[in-house]
Scaffold this motif. Sequence first.
Motif, PDB file in Angstrom:
ATOM      1  N   LEU A 230      43.247 140.936  93.674  1.00 13.20           N
ATOM      2  CA  LEU A 230      44.010 139.784  93.187  1.00 13.20           C
ATOM      3  C   LEU A 230      43.109 138.718  92.586  1.00 13.20           C
ATOM      4  O   LEU A 230      43.594 137.810  91.897  1.00 13.20           O
ATOM      5  CB  LEU A 230      44.822 139.166  94.328  1.00 13.20           C
ATOM      6  CG  LEU A 230      45.827 140.076  95.045  1.00 13.20           C
ATOM      7  CD1 LEU A 230      46.471 139.329  96.211  1.00 13.20           C
ATOM      8  CD2 LEU A 230      46.883 140.567  94.064  1.00 13.20           C
ATOM      9  N   TRP A 231      41.798 138.824  92.867  1.00 16.81           N
ATOM     10  CA  TRP A 231      40.864 137.784  92.453  1.00 16.81           C
ATOM     11  C   TRP A 231      39.725 138.366  91.612  1.00 16.81           C
ATOM     12  O   TRP A 231      38.559 138.059  91.823  1.00 16.81           O
ATOM     13  CB  TRP A 231      40.321 137.045  93.684  1.00 16.81           C
ATOM     14  CG  TRP A 231      41.417 136.440  94.506  1.00 16.81           C
ATOM     15  CD1 TRP A 231      41.902 136.872  95.687  1.00 16.81           C
ATOM     16  CD2 TRP A 231      42.210 135.310  94.147  1.00 16.81           C
ATOM     17  NE1 TRP A 231      42.943 136.086  96.111  1.00 16.81           N
ATOM     18  CE2 TRP A 231      43.149 135.105  95.182  1.00 16.81           C
ATOM     19  CE3 TRP A 231      42.206 134.432  93.046  1.00 16.81           C
ATOM     20  CZ2 TRP A 231      44.094 134.076  95.151  1.00 16.81           C
ATOM     21  CZ3 TRP A 231      43.146 133.400  93.027  1.00 16.81           C
ATOM     22  CH2 TRP A 231      44.065 133.234  94.069  1.00 16.81           C
ATOM     23  N   GLN A 232      40.132 139.207  90.676  1.00 14.99           N
ATOM     24  CA  GLN A 232      39.179 139.775  89.713  1.00 14.99           C
ATOM     25  C   GLN A 232      38.005 140.454  90.407  1.00 14.99           C
ATOM     26  O   GLN A 232      36.863 140.419  89.938  1.00 14.99           O
ATOM     27  CB  GLN A 232      38.674 138.687  88.761  1.00 14.99           C
ATOM     28  CG  GLN A 232      39.778 137.975  87.984  1.00 14.99           C
ATOM     29  CD  GLN A 232      39.273 136.790  87.182  1.00 14.99           C
ATOM     30  OE1 GLN A 232      38.111 136.748  86.776  1.00 14.99           O
ATOM     31  NE2 GLN A 232      40.146 135.813  86.943  1.00 14.99           N
ATOM     32  N   GLY A 233      38.272 141.063  91.550  1.00 15.79           N
ATOM     33  CA  GLY A 233      37.243 141.780  92.266  1.00 15.79           C
ATOM     34  C   GLY A 233      36.317 140.892  93.072  1.00 15.79           C
ATOM     35  O   GLY A 233      35.345 141.395  93.652  1.00 15.79           O
ATOM     36  N   ASN A 234      36.608 139.601  93.144  1.00 19.42           N
ATOM     37  CA  ASN A 234      35.743 138.657  93.858  1.00 19.42           C
ATOM     38  C   ASN A 234      36.078 138.693  95.353  1.00 19.42           C
ATOM     39  O   ASN A 234      37.033 138.079  95.818  1.00 19.42           O
ATOM     40  CB  ASN A 234      35.941 137.246  93.308  1.00 19.42           C
ATOM     41  CG  ASN A 234      34.897 136.269  93.794  1.00 19.42           C
ATOM     42  OD1 ASN A 234      34.480 136.317  94.937  1.00 19.42           O
ATOM     43  ND2 ASN A 234      34.474 135.361  92.911  1.00 19.42           N
ATOM     44  N   VAL A 235      35.271 139.415  96.128  1.00 22.61           N
ATOM     45  CA  VAL A 235      35.571 139.617  97.545  1.00 22.61           C
ATOM     46  C   VAL A 235      35.422 138.323  98.350  1.00 22.61           C
ATOM     47  O   VAL A 235      36.056 138.157  99.404  1.00 22.61           O
ATOM     48  CB  VAL A 235      34.673 140.735  98.117  1.00 22.61           C
ATOM     49  CG1 VAL A 235      33.224 140.269  98.260  1.00 22.61           C
ATOM     50  CG2 VAL A 235      35.206 141.235  99.453  1.00 22.61           C
ATOM     51  N   TYR A 236      34.612 137.376  97.868  1.00 18.90           N
ATOM     52  CA  TYR A 236      34.435 136.121  98.607  1.00 18.90           C
ATOM     53  C   TYR A 236      35.616 135.190  98.386  1.00 18.90           C
ATOM     54  O   TYR A 236      35.997 134.434  99.287  1.00 18.90           O
ATOM     55  CB  TYR A 236      33.112 135.468  98.214  1.00 18.90           C
ATOM     56  CG  TYR A 236      31.942 136.403  98.451  1.00 18.90           C
ATOM     57  CD1 TYR A 236      31.627 136.819  99.736  1.00 18.90           C
ATOM     58  CD2 TYR A 236      31.197 136.910  97.378  1.00 18.90           C
ATOM     59  CE1 TYR A 236      30.577 137.701  99.964  1.00 18.90           C
ATOM     60  CE2 TYR A 236      30.144 137.792  97.601  1.00 18.90           C
ATOM     61  CZ  TYR A 236      29.843 138.191  98.890  1.00 18.90           C
ATOM     62  OH  TYR A 236      28.805 139.069  99.112  1.00 18.90           O
ATOM     63  N   ALA A 237      36.222 135.255  97.204  1.00 20.37           N
ATOM     64  CA  ALA A 237      37.481 134.543  96.987  1.00 20.37           C
ATOM     65  C   ALA A 237      38.567 135.156  97.864  1.00 20.37           C
ATOM     66  O   ALA A 237      39.408 134.452  98.428  1.00 20.37           O
ATOM     67  CB  ALA A 237      37.884 134.601  95.518  1.00 20.37           C
ATOM     68  N   ALA A 238      38.523 136.487  97.989  1.00 21.55           N
ATOM     69  CA  ALA A 238      39.493 137.164  98.849  1.00 21.55           C
ATOM     70  C   ALA A 238      39.294 136.760 100.304  1.00 21.55           C
ATOM     71  O   ALA A 238      40.268 136.614 101.056  1.00 21.55           O
ATOM     72  CB  ALA A 238      39.349 138.676  98.695  1.00 21.55           C
ATOM     73  N   ILE A 326      31.526 132.439  95.791  1.00 20.07           N
ATOM     74  CA  ILE A 326      32.671 132.653  94.886  1.00 20.07           C
ATOM     75  C   ILE A 326      32.258 132.402  93.446  1.00 20.07           C
ATOM     76  O   ILE A 326      32.634 133.147  92.532  1.00 20.07           O
ATOM     77  CB  ILE A 326      33.853 131.742  95.293  1.00 20.07           C
ATOM     78  CG1 ILE A 326      34.318 132.073  96.723  1.00 20.07           C
ATOM     79  CG2 ILE A 326      35.025 131.889  94.314  1.00 20.07           C
ATOM     80  CD1 ILE A 326      35.368 131.133  97.278  1.00 20.07           C
ATOM     81  N   ASP A 327      31.472 131.338  93.253  1.00 22.50           N
ATOM     82  CA  ASP A 327      30.872 131.029  91.951  1.00 22.50           C
ATOM     83  C   ASP A 327      31.915 130.876  90.851  1.00 22.50           C
ATOM     84  O   ASP A 327      31.707 131.295  89.712  1.00 22.50           O
ATOM     85  CB  ASP A 327      29.859 132.118  91.567  1.00 22.50           C
ATOM     86  CG  ASP A 327      28.926 131.675  90.438  1.00 22.50           C
ATOM     87  OD1 ASP A 327      28.700 130.452  90.310  1.00 22.50           O
ATOM     88  OD2 ASP A 327      28.442 132.544  89.685  1.00 22.50           O
ATOM     89  N   ASP A 328      33.057 130.294  91.195  1.00 26.57           N
ATOM     90  CA  ASP A 328      34.114 130.052  90.211  1.00 26.57           C
ATOM     91  C   ASP A 328      34.979 128.922  90.764  1.00 26.57           C
ATOM     92  O   ASP A 328      35.841 129.155  91.628  1.00 26.57           O
ATOM     93  CB  ASP A 328      34.940 131.317  89.973  1.00 26.57           C
ATOM     94  CG  ASP A 328      35.937 131.170  88.826  1.00 26.57           C
ATOM     95  OD1 ASP A 328      36.501 130.068  88.659  1.00 26.57           O
ATOM     96  OD2 ASP A 328      36.173 132.163  88.103  1.00 26.57           O
TER      97      ASP A 328
END
Length: 515
Positions: A230-238, A326-328
Amino acid sequence: MLSAPSETSARSPQALPVLDWTHRLTQLGTRFFTPLQPTPVAAPRWAARNDPLRTELGWPAELFDDDHLQAFAGNALMVGSQPLATVYSGHQFGQWAGQLGDGRAIWLGEAASAQGTQEIQLKGAGRTPYSRGGDGRAVLRSSIREYLCSEAMHGLGIATTRALCLVASPEPVRRETMESAAIVTRVAPSFLRFGHFEHFSAQGDTDSLRILADHAISHHLPECNERAVLWQGNVYAALLDVVQERTARLLAQWQAVGFCHGVMNTDNMSLLGLTIDYGPFQFMDGFDPGHICNHSDHQGRYAYGRQPNVAYWNLYCLAQALAPLIDDHDMTLQVLEGYKSQFPRFLGDAMRAKLGLSGALAPESERENDWTLVEDVMQLMAAEKVDFTLFWRQLSLAVVHQSQAPSLTNTGWSAVTDLVLDRPRLLEWLARYTTRAGQAHFSSMGEVMLRTNPKFVLRNHLAEIAIRKAQTGDFSEIDTLHNLLKSPFDEHPGFEAYAALPPDWADQLEISCSS
């Protein structure tokens, strides 16, 4: 097997059952913790042993014999354990407090169980490098409260750390007055807190921050890997997304049972969405959205009605800590927006269930109207400080036993209307409620309500009675309360007094951060 942790221990190594230990946290390295051993206490004795939890975990009965008493007192070690204290930082009462850490909790390791791997901690087992001048002890008073409330929350179906046993010692501990020491053994899948991540982020140690996040995802929150889609593959956002969702669900459950935590600092927030660190908590008696349960909270930061917003503020702090991973920035803010939509939904579902409106009786089309019903009755309760637990339980019983419209001459409904002074206002609300529900559904609704609205909660005065008895050496009231609170929705005939209105002296009880 037990081995003595220090020369001051009176116990010698003995052959005893051994838990199946693992120590994944220690593999992260000593940047994350300090190895140390508990400090022995004098003359320990059992105050409480939670056999239902021990059985649930599949651990042997020998764990509660008198030899293991020494291990749970910190006077000896179970072979295979690797005691340590973890380091973390955090915000306390809204201010950055810097480095904190386990000041009196000593982590023994992770043990295999029928419920999955469980971390085991001794709380009150002596000084650690993070005690900040404190004695590292816990007093009997606060330990009884934690033991009982963690199990009460579990009985209510609310995510929480658990209490395995409680050990008392006559060893003196000074707080406001001189008190006696106690050690509560608590278990959880993980004791990771928001503050663990804040610590390394504040230090600019992105490598350690990443190691810790990867550890959490791999061992405790593997669903983050799927959520990352759901977060463009960003596991830390997940990771942030999973934590905010769990936190939103937890806060909805707290609010629905009238639970006040009292010290929602970021270092007291569980990464897994567990209720953790039972200090000046309270289940409200008279309903008051502005109620402050912590005598030390002079500004009312952690009042009942503010808890959901404080949880969001704490999540924002966690988001700031995870920002380097996350860097975003925009994505991070978008993840946090989830709490603003999910918490109201979780709370709405919880409150509808308290009204018996669940499943097929709670269509989405009625959500807004049902929330109006909830708000209206809560405003009435707040205006008169109606007893929170008693009102919902009496409403449940009335729905079970009655099939006609509410009336002052109807004994079933009068048990509800007798709780308020403004009866016309309540009757008007009851008329709207019963029309919405449909009397044909009362029987099934009532059964749902009786499994949603507890008869028993750990009111302050009940805990206080148990504490006063325990201070004389009588621990029987702890077991009595535990037996009631582990099944709080059951009637428990003969124990009606434990579900009654609190005595007048209960208003004089003051609970602070002191423990």
